[in-house]
Design an enzyme around this catalytic site. Structure first.
Site, PDB file in Angstrom:
ATOM      1  N   ASP B 198       0.860  -1.175   0.000  1.00  0.00           N
ATOM      2  CA  ASP B 198       0.000   0.000   0.000  1.00  0.00           C
ATOM      3  C   ASP B 198       0.900   1.229   0.000  1.00  0.00           C
ATOM      4  O   ASP B 198       1.476   1.591   1.023  1.00  0.00           O
ATOM      5  CB  ASP B 198      -0.898  -0.032   1.238  1.00  0.00           C
ATOM      6  CG  ASP B 198      -1.728   1.240   1.405  1.00  0.00           C
ATOM      7  OD1 ASP B 198      -1.549   2.191   0.608  1.00  0.00           O
ATOM      8  OD2 ASP B 198      -2.559   1.278   2.325  1.00  0.00           O
ATOM      9  N   CYS B 362      -8.283   6.534  10.259  1.00  0.00           N
ATOM     10  CA  CYS B 362      -8.598   5.243   9.633  1.00  0.00           C
ATOM     11  C   CYS B 362      -7.603   4.164  10.048  1.00  0.00           C
ATOM     12  O   CYS B 362      -7.268   3.265   9.266  1.00  0.00           O
ATOM     13  CB  CYS B 362      -8.653   5.341   8.114  1.00  0.00           C
ATOM     14  SG  CYS B 362     -10.041   6.298   7.530  1.00  0.00           S
TER      15      CYS B 362
HETATM   16  C1  LIG Z   1      -1.832   4.175   3.999  1.00  0.00           C
HETATM   17  C2  LIG Z   1      -3.141   4.460   3.339  1.00  0.00           C
HETATM   18  N1  LIG Z   1      -3.791   3.461   2.706  1.00  0.00           N
HETATM   19  C3  LIG Z   1      -4.957   3.674   2.086  1.00  0.00           C
HETATM   20  C4  LIG Z   1      -5.551   4.906   2.052  1.00  0.00           C
HETATM   21  C5  LIG Z   1      -6.873   5.057   1.359  1.00  0.00           C
HETATM   22  O1  LIG Z   1      -6.767   5.894   0.231  1.00  0.00           O
HETATM   23  P1  LIG Z   1      -8.078   6.374  -0.513  1.00  0.00           P
HETATM   24  O2  LIG Z   1      -9.003   6.916   0.513  1.00  0.00           O
HETATM   25  O3  LIG Z   1      -7.583   7.431  -1.448  1.00  0.00           O
HETATM   26  O4  LIG Z   1      -8.662   5.199  -1.242  1.00  0.00           O
HETATM   27  C6  LIG Z   1      -4.904   5.977   2.699  1.00  0.00           C
HETATM   28  C7  LIG Z   1      -5.440   7.339   2.699  1.00  0.00           C
HETATM   29  O5  LIG Z   1      -6.418   7.679   3.340  1.00  0.00           O
HETATM   30  C8  LIG Z   1      -3.682   5.739   3.356  1.00  0.00           C
HETATM   31  O6  LIG Z   1      -3.041   6.719   3.985  1.00  0.00           O
END
Ligand SMILES: Cc1ncc(COP(=O)(O)O)c(C=O)c1O
Ligand SMILES: Cc1ncc(COP(=O)(O)O)c(C=O)c1O
Lengths: 148, 404, 404, 148
Positions: B198, B362
């Site tokens: 990721d 999150c």
């Molecule tokens: C480490 C990480 N993974 C996944 C995401 C999810 O990204 P998105 O909301 O653009 O799909 C984020 C950002 O919020 C993130 O910081």
């Protein structure tokens, strides 16, 4: 403007295709189709001692695909198969617009260069060539040039 | 590089908020956009717009070429081996879900496991939980050490033969920890596991080189890389990506459709169903062009310098506790203040023109692990400057006074 | 309404293509955008941008309010009963896939069937084929009559008790046929079947009233309704929508996440994972505001007048065959010319400034049914005028001469 | 600027909450939580003959949520339950910014109006109210105001 893509030469080949019709028996053949527009080309070859003795095509579709097939048969008959692969690459370059007009030879190459000015139509011109190469290499998978 | 000139490229940085100069420290949630992106969007919609892939007319040709051109730009950005290893999605979240539903779900079963970590974003937790309910696979979790590092000893122990898939963040959005992804990938491959990285928080900051990393999948969001919203990237190593089953059905992803049987298109189209976010992708291409003009090492070093400066400033305030202190971390500062709730910190920062994110970011499991209900987070981007840090630091005494 | 003024609102209409005045007849594939949309996008990214839903700072507040405000605008546009019946997706295709994977797949099984039609877009065929492979359900297909109408007698016969779901297009993108969706919904409901209506080609043209129609799901794409790319709408009747299982996992769609068990958010958030296409949604709101100022009945009647004018003009050319001639159809003209391939038609039209779409229009089964490999399609929007039609008509003699 | 959101009155209630602490026994109680920020409130009531005789709260979280809970207990104690529902609606209107300052009465309503200027924080102020109403209605589902 029409003349750029549909030059007289291309239209002549479209209206009166050369080397047209099924070849039976033949040493190899292949079928190509672009599903999006429905262009179809079958190519039949007789290869002897690595020379493409006879090549014919059948097909249905737009003027560009059918004329390109006819023009192709003109260019490749009696060719060494290896030389033909080089020519295939060259046609590819022409269709990608990578050659200057000074580097082209003959009216057939110029006709392909005219098609190159219309990027959405180069796949039509590429279809018979890719089908021919697949026939020579004995490949049987579906041939399409829509994603090349 | 001239930082003032760079800051001039970002219109939002010229704005005031709440009557104060804006110190934007929320780039981790989403980055601001350079003016060229807005200009490109407007120009594209005004003079070049049409649907892609299915037309021969002039505008559809211009749109298609511009759209497909960006695939090459992303390939360059990631140093991917092939252009058709780049799939456009709606974001990191969709990229991960695609792999979950169309690669992990069909290939893994009850006796298999996937390995994630305690510092994952919900986007890299919930999709696995959802599919685990369907295929019965096990989800194993690598714990996080007190300093915010991944517990690599635990990783080694958890990486047992049943682990067929590893999904790990490159950089933690909360702690800033930069994980040893290369080592993780090598060990996982030696174990026969495929790896998804990721890269949502790495792509905006550092070099991400697919051929150097060797991961099977890499995902990130355009909106965090100074591009438009609604665009994401899924990179897949060709041989692995080619095993991913079709997921969403629709236009473009098919070869031929009939009620007797439908056949599917080649990569990348097979995994891109329907009209894509054409303008978003084209705006993203512009963002990548912009970024390519600013040396990535300069950018990252500048961010780390600001981090260093900020951490030194924080030493004045022992009431402030920073989560994530591992050396070599990226420029993210996640902090809590004794006796003051994160929301109140965020509001007071905001009243002073400082934008920080508050909440669980999150990453609820990480909040639980560090026993905090919520935190404030200042994430630093290359367009930040010392003045921003000073402005941020200047709010702390006000907070202490107000809530003291 | 002043048509010239309307045309002035669309910058692309002021462009020349191939040295000719542009007659844009490809709005069925994607609509041009009024200038206010581009302006709003630029303004939003410049002065208001930040990520939504998870912040207390000023910019995130402005963004969140602007984003959520559009939900209300869509509710009004659709006359939906509740705001939380509106889910934002990436497009029609994603909306249908969401329902396929998270409503039809989990609830239907081997002894059930879904009913679609022969005139469906691939987006309303392939998702059902993909999930039918998983749950073993049957897919039944309502045939199309020679004039392009749905065979309603066949529909009645096919609507047997095993049919638990009906998915049908409101307006055919290829034929222009306007299906009797209200009758279909009533019959389906009487049969105990739920109904999804694919409104991709209806929403840009006519009143679509959820409370009047009574369908369970309605889907369309913003980019065809004069809005940005990368945004779609899934409307669901609350009680039914609330039964839809979580699909994509990630941020925003959860209530709390833990490795022991995750709980999910309420509607609409539960079905919107990850950072949404914030700017796209906000631009779409602007498009809806623009559209609201132009009477929908005037728009539709104007389109039908142009259709009428065009069909009268075509009478001069018996070589041209039009597919889809059912009375009351929408302003879409799908045509073939004896002896001339659609691609050549399209290229010659384009050389004369006329943008038509060529190919199978993502309706291959319909092409097969009418025994044509491909067609050309002129789709009319309210910004088209008689001059456009005249320009289109003027190309036919050139085509005949050229290929004659 | 700070004063808008964190008025003196609000800060006083935050620092020294009124009617604080668990009530045991009680006739009804409920628990509310906003997962995103972690605000928590428990509300305990003693209702007699449809009158809210005693109301107390416990909780943890931001100044707004805790002060709002404290201010709420001030406003509602000794109220008829039906009148309370009306007041709940009124507070909701205040928090939505639907009432002019001239329409407000008392410093507590003005304090809620100050919070209304910060739309991302109104959910904090709404949490204790929604929890109270749920307690009175005997609802047991999870209470959150993050999506209201
Ligand atoms: C480490 C990480 N993974 C996944 C995401 C999810 O990204 P998105 O909301 O653009 O799909 C984020 C950002 O919020 C993130 O910081
Ligand atoms: C009837 C119909 N359904 C579905 C779609 C798919 O829409 P999108 O490609 O925007 O997802 C289209 C447009 O191409 C359409 O015309």
């Amino acid at each position: 403007m029409e003349s750029d893509l549909y030059q007289q030469l291309i239209m002549n080949h479209y209206r009166e295709p050369h080397n047209h019709g099924k070849l039976d028996p033949c040493t190899c053949h292949a079928f190509g189709k672009n599903p999006l527009c429905g262009d179809e080309v079958s190519v039949y070859c007789i290869v002897d001692q690595n020379i493409l003795k006879t090549v014919q095509f059948e097909g249905a579709g737009c003027a560009i695909s059918q004329a390109a097939a006819s023009m192709m048969t003109e260019m490749v008959s009696q060719m060494q198969v290896d030389d033909l692969y080089d020519l295939y690459e060259r046609i590819d370059q022409i269709l990608k617009g990578e050659l200057e007009s000074g580097e082209l030879s003959g009216e057939l190459e110029h006709a392909y260069a005219a098609i190159a000015q219309f990027p959405m139509r180069t796949k039509c011109a590429r279809l018979p060539w890719k089908t021919l190469v697949n026939a020579l290499q004995g490949k049987t998978e579906n041939i399409s040039t829509e994603n090349d | 590089m001239d930082l003032n000139q760079i800051r001039n490229d970002f219109p939002t940085l010229q704005e005031e908020v709440n009557g104060k100069r804006l110190a934007y420290f929320d780039s981790g949630a989403s980055a601001l956009k350079p003016r060229v992106v807005m200009d490109r969007l407007a120009q594209f919609y005004e003079k070049e717009y049409s649907n892609v892939h299915r037309g021969v007319h002039y505008l559809s040709q211009v749109s298609t070429l511009a759209f497909e051109d960006v695939r090459g730009k992303v390939q360059t950005f990631l140093n991917a081996a092939r252009e058709d290893e780049i799939i456009f999605t709606a974001g990191t979240t969709e990229s991960i879900n695609l792999i979950a539903y169309s690669y992990v779900l069909p290939y893994l079963g009850k006796s298999d496991a996937i390995l994630i970590s305690e510092m994952e974003h919900h986007s890299n937790i919930v999709p696995w939980q959802l599919i685990a309910k369907m295929n019965g696979m096990d989800i194993k979790v690598v714990p996080v050490l007190d300093n915010g590092a991944l517990d690599m000893q635990a990783f080694d122990n958890l990486l047992t033969p049943d682990v067929k898939f590893v999904s790990i963040t490159h950089v933690s959005n909360t702690l800033g920890t930069v994980n040893p992804v290369k080592e993780i990938i090598e060990k996982a491959h030696a174990n026969g596991s495929k790896v998804l990285v990721d890269g949502a928080q790495a792509a905006p900051h550092m070099t991400v080189d697919m051929q150097e990393l060797g991961c099977d999948f890499y995902v990130f969001s355009a909106h965090k890389v100074f591009g438009p919203t609604g665009v994401g990237v899924l990179y897949g190593k060709f041989e692995v990506l080619d095993q991913v089953k079709p997921w969403q059905g629709g236009g473009d992803m098919i070869e031929t459709v009939s009620f007797e049987g439908t056949t599917f298109n080649v990569l990348p189209h097979r995994l891109e169903a329907g009209t894509p976010n054409i303008a978003g992708v084209i705006g993203f291409g512009e963002a990548l062009d912009y970024l390519a003009k600013i040396d990535v090492n300069w950018r990252y070093q500048h961010e780390l310098n600001l981090l260093d400066y900020a951490m030194k400033g924080l030493k004045e305030f022992p009431q402030v506790r920073v989560l994530g202190t591992v050396p070599g971390k990226a420029a993210v500062i996640c902090f809590v203040i004794d006796g003051v709730h994160a929301h109140d910190v965020g509001s007071l920062m905001d009243m002073n023109g400082v934008s920080v994110r508050v909440g669980h970011h999150c990453t609820e499991p990480l909040m639980k692990r560090f026993k905090v209900p919520a935190t404030a987070r200042a994430s630093i981007s290359f367009y930040n400057n010392k003045e921003d840090i000073d402005q941020w630091l200047s709010v702390f005494p006000k907070i202490f006074k107000f809530f003291g």
